[in-house]
Scaffold this motif. Structure first.
Motif: not given
Length: 334
Positions: A98-103
């Motif tokens: 999620v962090a990779f996509e939402y950052r």
């Protein structure tokens, strides 16, 4: 060689592939805090693994699925006994994805900084816990006559397993550092090479201690050969890194991972989870395996599907093979 022996080897190969590939992107995630000096450099690091991190995790899914199908007793005992650490790894992998996509979804500094912090911790924690888990698998755990784990979470935090966790954490960080040097240009490349030397020396000390402990505890001639290869490859990776041969350094750090994982599985066989309570209660490739018919079907499916997956993943790495630097990072548009 029986089919259950073949599937033990195949599962070892899957875990080796996972640690080789996911190892360097765990390492890059750790480097977002250790190496990057500003937001642009963090974006460079994340972009080096952006096209491949999710493909690397396929190896974990395949290894888990193969264990479930080929050795259901092993899978059941492992996932029930190691429930909390494996759940923590799963949560970390979910948050990390999620962090990779939402950052980059919002421009606010605190939004991006929080997701970058999540990437760091959800890379560091699994890198450590995988070593703890495999340390316990190799060293043995409390399994009773019903093939059930009867120990506690505290029993998993023994000195051997904790040392294994430190080894995987430092080895993956070193692997990620030489990968960063291979995939970047400019100042960040030079600093990655310097950091690789420091991390590599720490890794060499910890890995040598762990592998020698493993050899003394359960080793034989084959595992000794793997130990020598792992240590020699790690030293050679450090030498190649100092010579500025990043490609050789990355390949040799990968050989270190392959040889180290091979050594663990060599010392484990024919067990899949040794019992520290009674050797007769250990899970083996024989008493933990599925029926021969199930293993036969799985073998045919693996023969067909595995080459296709490897070809596609290899093509992905080829497409995204070029180096990048801060000059390639465009200003975000929202």
């Amino acid at each position: 060689m029986e089919l259950h022996d073949i599937w033990f080897v195949l599962i070892a190969v899957l875990w080796t592939g996972y640690f080789f590939l996911e190892g360097f992107d765990f390492g890059v995630g750790v480097l977002t805090r250790l190496l990057a000096r500003d937001r642009a450099e963090k974006r460079v690091l994340i972009n080096t693994i952006g096209p491949v991190w999710d493909g690397n995790e396929v190896w974990l899914l395949t290894a888990g699925g193969a264990t479930f199908a080929a050795f259901p007793e092993w899978y059941a005992t492992l996932f029930s006994g190691f429930y909390l650490p494996l759940l923590l790894i799963l949560v970390c992998l979910i948050i990390r994805g999620v962090a990779f996509e939402y950052r980059a979804k919002r421009p606010e500094e605190h939004w991006q900084r929080n997701w970058e912090t999540a990437i760091f911790w959800t890379s560091l924690i699994p890198a450590f816990l995988w070593g703890v888990a495999f340390g316990n698998i190799v060293h043995g755990v409390k399994i009773d006559a019903e093939f059930e784990y009867v120990g506690s979470v505290g029993d998993l935090l023994n000195p051997y397993a904790l040392l294994g966790g430190l080894v995987t954490l430092t080895l993956f960080t070193f692997h990620g550092t030489v990968f960063t040097a291979l995939k970047t240009v400019g100042d960040i490349r030079e600093r990655a090479r310097k950091l690789a030397l420091r991390v590599g020396l720490v890794t060499a000390v910890l890995a040598s201690a762990f592998l020698l402990w493993t050899q003394a505890d359960r080793g034989d001639g084959a595992s000794l050969v793997a130990l020598v290869v792992a240590v020699a490859a790690l030293v050679a990776a450090l030498v190649a890194n100092q010579a500025g041969r990043e490609g050789w350094s990355f390949a040799l750090s990968g050989v270190t991972i392959v040889a180290a994982v091979a050594m663990l599985f060599l010392t484990l066989f024919p067990n899949v989870m040794p019992s520290t309570l009674d050797a007769d209660w250990s899970l083996t490739v024989t008493n933990a395996s599925s029926s021969p018919y199930t293993l036969k079907i799985m073998t045919w499916l693996a023969v067909i599907a595995t080459p296709l997956v490897m070809l596609y993943q290899g093509w992905t790495y080829w497409v995204f093979r070029k180096r990048i630097g801060t000059q390639h990072i465009a200003d975000p548009v929202h």
